[in-house]
Design a protein around this motif. Structure first.
Motif, PDB file in Angstrom:
ATOM      1  N   THR A   1       0.837  -1.201   0.000  1.00 31.82           N
ATOM      2  CA  THR A   1       0.000   0.000   0.000  1.00 31.82           C
ATOM      3  C   THR A   1       0.873   1.253   0.000  1.00 31.82           C
ATOM      4  O   THR A   1       0.586   2.212  -0.731  1.00 31.82           O
ATOM      5  CB  THR A   1      -0.965  -0.013   1.204  1.00 31.82           C
ATOM      6  N   ALA A   2       1.948   1.241   0.772  1.00 35.45           N
ATOM      7  CA  ALA A   2       2.876   2.384   0.780  1.00 35.45           C
ATOM      8  C   ALA A   2       3.486   2.591  -0.611  1.00 35.45           C
ATOM      9  O   ALA A   2       3.655   3.734  -1.063  1.00 35.45           O
ATOM     10  CB  ALA A   2       3.963   2.159   1.821  1.00 35.45           C
ATOM     11  N   ASN A   3       3.784   1.499  -1.309  1.00 32.05           N
ATOM     12  CA  ASN A   3       4.338   1.596  -2.662  1.00 32.05           C
ATOM     13  C   ASN A   3       3.323   2.182  -3.646  1.00 32.05           C
ATOM     14  O   ASN A   3       3.687   2.969  -4.520  1.00 32.05           O
ATOM     15  CB  ASN A   3       4.823   0.233  -3.144  1.00 32.05           C
ATOM     16  N   LEU A   4       2.054   1.808  -3.499  1.00 34.92           N
ATOM     17  CA  LEU A   4       1.026   2.388  -4.379  1.00 34.92           C
ATOM     18  C   LEU A   4       0.819   3.864  -4.063  1.00 34.92           C
ATOM     19  O   LEU A   4       0.561   4.665  -4.970  1.00 34.92           O
ATOM     20  CB  LEU A   4      -0.302   1.640  -4.232  1.00 34.92           C
ATOM     21  N   ILE A   5       0.929   4.229  -2.783  1.00 35.85           N
ATOM     22  CA  ILE A   5       0.818   5.645  -2.398  1.00 35.85           C
ATOM     23  C   ILE A   5       1.948   6.436  -3.061  1.00 35.85           C
ATOM     24  O   ILE A   5       1.735   7.543  -3.563  1.00 35.85           O
ATOM     25  CB  ILE A   5       0.825   5.803  -0.863  1.00 35.85           C
ATOM     26  N   LYS A   6       3.142   5.858  -3.072  1.00 33.71           N
ATOM     27  CA  LYS A   6       4.277   6.508  -3.732  1.00 33.71           C
ATOM     28  C   LYS A   6       3.993   6.694  -5.227  1.00 33.71           C
ATOM     29  O   LYS A   6       4.261   7.756  -5.793  1.00 33.71           O
ATOM     30  CB  LYS A   6       5.545   5.679  -3.515  1.00 33.71           C
ATOM     31  N   LEU A   7       3.437   5.663  -5.876  1.00 35.34           N
ATOM     32  CA  LEU A   7       3.083   5.771  -7.292  1.00 35.34           C
ATOM     33  C   LEU A   7       2.010   6.841  -7.487  1.00 35.34           C
ATOM     34  O   LEU A   7       2.096   7.655  -8.415  1.00 35.34           O
ATOM     35  CB  LEU A   7       2.593   4.421  -7.831  1.00 35.34           C
ATOM     36  N   GLN A   8       1.014   6.850  -6.619  1.00 36.39           N
ATOM     37  CA  GLN A   8      -0.056   7.849  -6.695  1.00 36.39           C
ATOM     38  C   GLN A   8       0.536   9.262  -6.642  1.00 36.39           C
ATOM     39  O   GLN A   8       0.149  10.142  -7.424  1.00 36.39           O
ATOM     40  CB  GLN A   8      -1.044   7.627  -5.541  1.00 36.39           C
ATOM     41  N   GLN A   9       1.488   9.481  -5.751  1.00 34.19           N
ATOM     42  CA  GLN A   9       2.126  10.794  -5.609  1.00 34.19           C
ATOM     43  C   GLN A   9       2.983  11.138  -6.821  1.00 34.19           C
ATOM     44  O   GLN A   9       2.967  12.279  -7.299  1.00 34.19           O
ATOM     45  CB  GLN A   9       2.973  10.851  -4.332  1.00 34.19           C
ATOM     46  N   GLN A  10       3.707  10.154  -7.349  1.00 32.96           N
ATOM     47  CA  GLN A  10       4.535  10.409  -8.527  1.00 32.96           C
ATOM     48  C   GLN A  10       3.685  10.811  -9.732  1.00 32.96           C
ATOM     49  O   GLN A  10       4.066  11.690 -10.501  1.00 32.96           O
ATOM     50  CB  GLN A  10       5.378   9.173  -8.863  1.00 32.96           C
ATOM     51  N   LEU A  11       2.525  10.166  -9.879  1.00 36.56           N
ATOM     52  CA  LEU A  11       1.626  10.526 -10.977  1.00 36.56           C
ATOM     53  C   LEU A  11       1.123  11.956 -10.813  1.00 36.56           C
ATOM     54  O   LEU A  11       1.066  12.722 -11.785  1.00 36.56           O
ATOM     55  CB  LEU A  11       0.449   9.545 -11.047  1.00 36.56           C
ATOM     56  N   LYS A  12       0.792  12.325  -9.578  1.00 35.07           N
ATOM     57  CA  LYS A  12       0.362  13.710  -9.300  1.00 35.07           C
ATOM     58  C   LYS A  12       1.480  14.686  -9.640  1.00 35.07           C
ATOM     59  O   LYS A  12       1.240  15.722 -10.265  1.00 35.07           O
ATOM     60  CB  LYS A  12       0.010  13.870  -7.817  1.00 35.07           C
ATOM     61  N   ASP A  13       2.701  14.356  -9.208  1.00 34.34           N
ATOM     62  CA  ASP A  13       3.846  15.242  -9.450  1.00 34.34           C
ATOM     63  C   ASP A  13       4.102  15.447 -10.934  1.00 34.34           C
ATOM     64  O   ASP A  13       4.573  16.511 -11.342  1.00 34.34           O
ATOM     65  CB  ASP A  13       5.115  14.678  -8.782  1.00 34.34           C
ATOM     66  N   GLU A  14       3.777  14.434 -11.741  1.00 38.52           N
ATOM     67  CA  GLU A  14       3.971  14.542 -13.195  1.00 38.52           C
ATOM     68  C   GLU A  14       2.742  15.116 -13.905  1.00 38.52           C
ATOM     69  O   GLU A  14       2.736  15.258 -15.123  1.00 38.52           O
ATOM     70  CB  GLU A  14       4.322  13.172 -13.790  1.00 38.52           C
ATOM     71  N   GLY A  15       1.698  15.409 -13.131  1.00 38.98           N
ATOM     72  CA  GLY A  15       0.484  15.978 -13.711  1.00 38.98           C
ATOM     73  C   GLY A  15      -0.350  14.983 -14.488  1.00 38.98           C
ATOM     74  O   GLY A  15      -1.144  15.367 -15.354  1.00 38.98           O
ATOM     75  N   ILE A  16      -0.179  13.701 -14.203  1.00 39.37           N
ATOM     76  CA  ILE A  16      -0.930  12.663 -14.907  1.00 39.37           C
ATOM     77  C   ILE A  16      -2.240  12.425 -14.170  1.00 39.37           C
ATOM     78  O   ILE A  16      -2.255  12.063 -12.995  1.00 39.37           O
ATOM     79  CB  ILE A  16      -0.104  11.362 -15.003  1.00 39.37           C
ATOM     80  N   LYS A  17      -3.346  12.644 -14.879  1.00 38.08           N
ATOM     81  CA  LYS A  17      -4.680  12.524 -14.283  1.00 38.08           C
ATOM     82  C   LYS A  17      -5.403  11.294 -14.821  1.00 38.08           C
ATOM     83  O   LYS A  17      -4.897  10.594 -15.676  1.00 38.08           O
ATOM     84  CB  LYS A  17      -5.489  13.783 -14.585  1.00 38.08           C
ATOM     85  N   ASP A  18      -6.606  11.088 -14.327  1.00 31.99           N
ATOM     86  CA  ASP A  18      -7.474   9.998 -14.800  1.00 31.99           C
ATOM     87  C   ASP A  18      -6.861   8.621 -14.606  1.00 31.99           C
ATOM     88  O   ASP A  18      -7.017   7.734 -15.446  1.00 31.99           O
ATOM     89  CB  ASP A  18      -7.887  10.200 -16.264  1.00 31.99           C
ATOM     90  N   VAL A  19      -6.147   8.442 -13.491  1.00 35.81           N
ATOM     91  CA  VAL A  19      -5.656   7.127 -13.106  1.00 35.81           C
ATOM     92  C   VAL A  19      -6.319   6.787 -11.779  1.00 35.81           C
ATOM     93  O   VAL A  19      -6.273   7.578 -10.834  1.00 35.81           O
ATOM     94  CB  VAL A  19      -4.116   7.086 -12.956  1.00 35.81           C
ATOM     95  N   GLU A  20      -6.966   5.640 -11.725  1.00 33.86           N
ATOM     96  CA  GLU A  20      -7.639   5.193 -10.508  1.00 33.86           C
ATOM     97  C   GLU A  20      -6.835   4.065  -9.874  1.00 33.86           C
ATOM     98  O   GLU A  20      -6.096   3.354 -10.559  1.00 33.86           O
ATOM     99  CB  GLU A  20      -9.046   4.691 -10.841  1.00 33.86           C
ATOM    100  N   PHE A  21      -7.008   3.913  -8.577  1.00 38.28           N
ATOM    101  CA  PHE A  21      -6.368   2.826  -7.838  1.00 38.28           C
ATOM    102  C   PHE A  21      -7.464   1.954  -7.244  1.00 38.28           C
ATOM    103  O   PHE A  21      -8.442   2.478  -6.689  1.00 38.28           O
ATOM    104  CB  PHE A  21      -5.452   3.381  -6.740  1.00 38.28           C
ATOM    105  N   VAL A  22      -7.299   0.645  -7.372  1.00 35.57           N
ATOM    106  CA  VAL A  22      -8.309  -0.292  -6.881  1.00 35.57           C
ATOM    107  C   VAL A  22      -7.604  -1.375  -6.073  1.00 35.57           C
ATOM    108  O   VAL A  22      -6.767  -2.110  -6.602  1.00 35.57           O
ATOM    109  CB  VAL A  22      -9.100  -0.933  -8.046  1.00 35.57           C
TER     110      VAL A  22
END
Length: 193
Positions: A72-93
């Protein structure tokens, strides 16, 4: 002589269009069945809610004493990296593999304590143990098994990249040595960046 410039224009058009149609290498292309489960807010959440969006999925449970917290911590890191790159419309399940324990409020508490951004993260439950075991195997080709009289569940540690149509495109290590750059690159390909 008129044919030569026309052929050059045609060749250039084909070359440019080929460059724009990248695909994720070695794609799995596993179809996912329709599903309708319950999220951390106690609301129905289905595959149709993800239509048109790229999503990243995994299998976890809140009572896990080993690998789920790091995943879960690794997915949170990915979630943050996507935000930092301005990548939208990605969901986590995150599918719970222990639905008896993981009621919606338990999943919400887990996500909140982990500091996951729940605006695009769906922790799912609302099925039986047998249903999630079959769903995981049939769709994600992964084992989920809860031994009798035990509180721990055997499950894989993989992250799955799913395209806008619900097709599983690629899978990656979710526990350690997570290939963040590769996942982001593949998401960009799916989103035609």
């Amino acid at each position: 002589m008129k044919k030569l410039p026309m052929l050059m224009i045609l060749a250039m058009t084909l070359l440019v269009s080929a460059c724009g149609s990248k695909e994720v290498p070695n794609a799995n292309n596993w179809e996912t069945e329709d599903f309708s489960f319950v999220d951390q807010n106690g609301e129905e959440f289905s595959k149709s809610d993800l239509k048109g969006k790229v999503w990243v999925a995994d299998f976890i449970f809140t009572n896990c004493t080993t690998i789920c917290l790091p995943m879960t911590a690794n997915l949170i890191k990915l979630q943050q990296q996507l935000k930092d790159e301005g990548i939208k419309d990605v969901e986590f399940v995150s599918f719970s593999v222990d639905p008896e324990t993981d009621k919606p409020e338990v999943l919400k508490n887990y996500g909140t304590k982990m500091n996951a951004d729940l605006s695009n993260w769906h922790f799912l439950t609302g099925y039986s143990q047998a249903e999630i075991e079959k769903f995981a195997l049939d769709n994600f080709k992964t084992l989920v098994k809860k031994p009798e009289n035990e509180d721990q569940v055997i499950h894989g540690t993989t992250f799955y990249l799913v395209d806008q149509e619900g097709t599983i495109i690629q899978d990656y290590s979710g526990a350690k040595d997570v290939p963040y750059e590769e996942i982001i690159k593949h998401i960009k390909i799916l989103q035609n960046y």
